[in-house]
Design an enzyme around this catalytic site. Structure first.
Site, mmCIF file in Angstrom:
data_model
loop_
_atom_site.group_PDB
_atom_site.id
_atom_site.type_symbol
_atom_site.label_atom_id
_atom_site.label_comp_id
_atom_site.label_asym_id
_atom_site.label_seq_id
_atom_site.Cartn_x
_atom_site.Cartn_y
_atom_site.Cartn_z
ATOM 1 N N ASP A 251 0.852 -1.179 0.000
ATOM 2 C CA ASP A 251 0.000 0.000 0.000
ATOM 3 C C ASP A 251 0.898 1.243 0.000
ATOM 4 O O ASP A 251 1.574 1.522 0.992
ATOM 5 C CB ASP A 251 -0.891 -0.036 1.252
ATOM 6 C CG ASP A 251 -1.932 1.076 1.274
ATOM 7 O OD1 ASP A 251 -1.723 2.107 0.630
ATOM 8 O OD2 ASP A 251 -2.951 0.890 1.980
ATOM 9 N N HIS A 252 0.845 2.000 -1.090
ATOM 10 C CA HIS A 252 1.748 3.139 -1.229
ATOM 11 C C HIS A 252 1.356 4.318 -0.336
ATOM 12 O O HIS A 252 2.105 5.297 -0.223
ATOM 13 C CB HIS A 252 1.787 3.594 -2.687
ATOM 14 C CG HIS A 252 3.088 4.215 -3.095
ATOM 15 N ND1 HIS A 252 4.019 4.661 -2.192
ATOM 16 C CD2 HIS A 252 3.620 4.469 -4.316
ATOM 17 C CE1 HIS A 252 5.068 5.169 -2.836
ATOM 18 N NE2 HIS A 252 4.842 5.057 -4.123
ATOM 19 N N ARG A 253 0.199 4.248 0.301
ATOM 20 C CA ARG A 253 -0.165 5.294 1.270
ATOM 21 C C ARG A 253 0.636 5.154 2.555
ATOM 22 O O ARG A 253 0.857 6.138 3.271
ATOM 23 C CB ARG A 253 -1.659 5.221 1.591
ATOM 24 C CG ARG A 253 -2.585 5.452 0.406
ATOM 25 C CD ARG A 253 -4.013 5.156 0.792
ATOM 26 N NE ARG A 253 -4.184 3.770 1.236
ATOM 27 C CZ ARG A 253 -5.316 3.278 1.725
ATOM 28 N NH1 ARG A 253 -6.380 4.068 1.843
ATOM 29 N NH2 ARG A 253 -5.386 2.020 2.110
#
Length: 281
Positions: A251-253
């Site tokens: 998850d790039h968040r």
């Protein structure tokens, strides 16, 4: 996480009004492109319709949720598991006599937990409304299982507290009960990270989907013997090595590419040094 600027609306008097952060997050998540109706496929030939039932229906909903909510990024590398395979072959008969199955997945479970302890943000979930990252202090690892009803993910709890042999016994039992339809719902909940291994079926790489609400998943492709260059310059030579492709989706968040590279590198370091792996987690 960067703070989003509060959304504003206009009242009759022209004064701006701030919306609560939770309401704004909900509004962002609810935005979706309308799905157009399907064409009548019978115009072009014969078709057959089968109901989307049970596990497949639940899987479809969960995968759609994960894909819509998580901005996925993948990182790929390969581990030299030549020595690890020799160790596995040395003890697999002994473990089998006790009722277990000493697969590569067992060793990856231990390597992943060792890496999770060093990189705790991979063992987390994102609370979007509260704008917080929930770091979990336990290590319950989901293992994707291919069944006749579809893909299911039972959870091996407290992997860090169990030996290689204990995991080999437990995972074999868990996988068998999952395929027989005897696994309990509770046994498929509470995972903090997931491993998926379609490698025995073939393939050099794939793009796994993060198992929401987790933030990362590690995929294992098929381990293959490959020629590898050892040494440098005139002393360089080719040797056969068993290479295991690893694919991490995250998850790039919550995580960045550099985090992923460090995490996978640590997993590989444990898989390539079985003696370290036995005492790592």
């Amino acid at each position: 996480l960067a703070e989003a600027e509060p959304a504003r609306t206009r009242e009759e008097g022209g004064k701006p009004e701030s919306r609560p952060a939770g309401a704004e997050a909900a509004a962002i998540r609810s935005t979706a492109v309308p799905v157009p109706p399907l064409p009548d496929f019978r115009r072009w030939g014969e078709v057959e319709r089968t109901p989307l039932r049970s596990v497949r229906r639940a899987t479809a909903k969960h995968m759609a949720l994960a894909w819509s909510q998580i901005p996925h990024v993948s990182h790929q590398d390969a581990a030299d598991v030549t020595e690890l395979e020799a160790l596995r072959n040395k003890y697999k008969a002994e473990v089998a006599e006790q009722g277990g199955s000493l697969s590569l997945t067992i060793f990856v479970l231990k390597a992943v937990v060792a890496a999770l302890k060093a990189h705790p943000r991979f063992n987390a979930s994102l609370d979007h409304d509260a704008e917080e990252i929930v770091l979990k202090k336990y290590y319950h690892i989901g293992v994707a299982v291919d069944t006749e009803r579809g893909l299911l993910v039972p959870v091996v709890r407290d992997v860090d507290r169990k030996s290689i042999t204990e995991l080999a016994l437990e995972l074999k039992d868990l996988v068998q009960r999952t395929r027989d339809g005897k696994v309990e719902l509770e046994e498929m909940q509470g995972g903090t990270f997931t491993i998926t291994n379609p490698g025995p079926l073939g393939g050099t790489a794939f793009a796994p989907i993060v198992n929401y609400p987790e933030v990362a998943i590690l995929g294992m492709a098929k381990a293959r013997w490959q020629p590898v260059v050892q040494g440098e310059g005139p002393q360089a030579h080719m040797v056969p090595r068993l290479m295991l492709p690893l694919i991490l989706a995250f998850d790039h968040r919550v995580l960045d590419g550099a985090d992923a590279a460090r995490f996978v590198t640590m997993v590989i370091s444990f898989l390539e040094s079985p003696d370290r792996l036995l005492i790592a987690a």
